[in-house]
Design an enzyme around this catalytic site. Sequence first.
Site, mmCIF file in Angstrom:
data_model
loop_
_atom_site.group_PDB
_atom_site.id
_atom_site.type_symbol
_atom_site.label_atom_id
_atom_site.label_comp_id
_atom_site.label_asym_id
_atom_site.label_seq_id
_atom_site.Cartn_x
_atom_site.Cartn_y
_atom_site.Cartn_z
ATOM 1 C CG PHE A 1 -2.080 -0.998 1.073
ATOM 2 C CD1 PHE A 1 -2.284 -1.693 -0.115
ATOM 3 C CD2 PHE A 1 -2.957 -1.216 2.126
ATOM 4 C CE1 PHE A 1 -3.339 -2.600 -0.242
ATOM 5 C CE2 PHE A 1 -4.018 -2.111 2.002
ATOM 6 C CZ PHE A 1 -4.205 -2.803 0.820
ATOM 7 C CE LYS A 2 5.932 0.942 -3.792
ATOM 8 N NZ LYS A 2 5.124 -0.150 -4.385
ATOM 9 C CB ALA B 1 3.071 8.197 1.547
ATOM 10 C CG ASP B 2 -2.352 10.067 4.709
ATOM 11 O OD1 ASP B 2 -2.379 11.162 5.316
ATOM 12 O OD2 ASP B 2 -3.143 9.775 3.804
ATOM 13 C CB ILE B 3 -1.143 12.508 8.947
ATOM 14 C CG1 ILE B 3 -2.617 12.095 8.744
ATOM 15 C CG2 ILE B 3 -0.836 13.744 8.109
ATOM 16 C CD1 ILE B 3 -3.627 13.113 9.276
ATOM 17 C CB SER C 1 13.690 0.347 -9.316
ATOM 18 O OG SER C 1 12.348 0.032 -9.636
ATOM 19 N N GLY D 1 12.865 -9.818 -13.212
ATOM 20 C CA GLY D 1 12.146 -10.306 -14.388
ATOM 21 C C GLY D 1 12.013 -9.240 -15.443
ATOM 22 N N GLY E 1 13.995 -6.137 -15.311
ATOM 23 C CA GLY E 1 15.431 -6.228 -15.553
ATOM 24 C C GLY E 1 16.279 -6.798 -14.413
#
Lengths: 208, 208
Positions: free
Chosen positions: B58-59, B61-63, B112, B167, B170
């Site tokens: 879910f990456k 990136a919140d308070i 990446s 994959g 790369g």
Amino acid sequence: MSSVILALDIADKRRALEIVEETKEYLHAVKIGWPVVLSAGMEIVDEVAKITEVICDFKVADIPNTTRLIVEQARRHGASGIIVHGFVGHDSLRAAIDAAGDMKVYVVAEMSHPGALDFMQPHTEGIIEMAKKEGAYGLIAPATRPERLRRIRELAGSMEILAPGVGVQGGKAREAIENGADYIIVGRSIYNSENPREAAKRLYQETL
Amino acid sequence: MSSVILALDIADKRRALEIVEETKEYLHAVKIGWPVVLSAGMEIVDEVAKITEVICDFKVADIPNTTRLIVEQARRHGASGIIVHGFVGHDSLRAAIDAAGDMKVYVVAEMSHPGALDFMQPHTEGIIEMAKKEGAYGLIAPATRPERLRRIRELAGSMEILAPGVGVQGGKAREAIENGADYIIVGRSIYNSENPREAAKRLYQETL
């Protein structure tokens, strides 16, 4: 024309829709984030979008392809705007804008919690510059830090600024507008009020 | 014991579950991100979690408060791990770890795509230091940049490292493991293969 955006952080779909119906006359838009989507499903976006404009507060912070897929879903469900992070860089923002079509893309210029000082804050100017260059529609900047809001307004040019943190978090509606916000984002002060309609109306009048 | 994590970026729930069933013998876990949750609903997490371990990508990136609400939902649906951003600072990470309970919290140390160089990359070391201090379980580091992976391994101490990008993007499976990844994350090379089971098996053997 209202300057009030309601942060609809209410997991109960029926209650959420009730609040939107009660307050819509005094709203510019409704902001919906992940916690509500996770409990109510993306259908809440479709349903609120039938009543007023919806901004998906997804703070997308992923590689370009995943960003594109998330933005496409917001669009498919009828959102008018989406909030993304800028710190993941220009190609992710590009992917968001390209996938957004008519949707407005807002980039987080600065956050208001203490941890925002750890890594993010020094990059506010760089992120705004990138947002401008890529053609983002607007920025997110904290109502809780009026002096920063004013600085971000100076840098933002004609980009629209949405300022969260008004009410319980300490930001003041009138002050945020005077310091350059186009719209204020308010949650609990409206939906936890005994009379949400009156609370929305007061904020509407305060920001005229 | 497999080192292969399948990135299940498949919107069709039935097909997604088929692929998991076919390949599970050669998997350590399955990674599920927002695009799939947005089209299939959080039920996909519950269903895959009955078959193998699920890491919610879910990456976040919140308070802190919003972070807590998102992590709680992942936990409620049976996830074993969740991926969060470190860029948003120590209090958001703290909130994630506190809400995670037995779930493993993985912090993005480095991404990446080209845009990761714009703002994020100079903070890799600081983010790893913070992740260590706050007691995160592991890190995400790119298989596509072996020299960076090796450097992140040096800094990570005993934290677990998951390396995406193997994959089609790369990254090479064996090389990633040799440079310090504990697990590799592979998507299209498995699920777009004519024989996903064989593709997973090959990767499994390659990383033994």
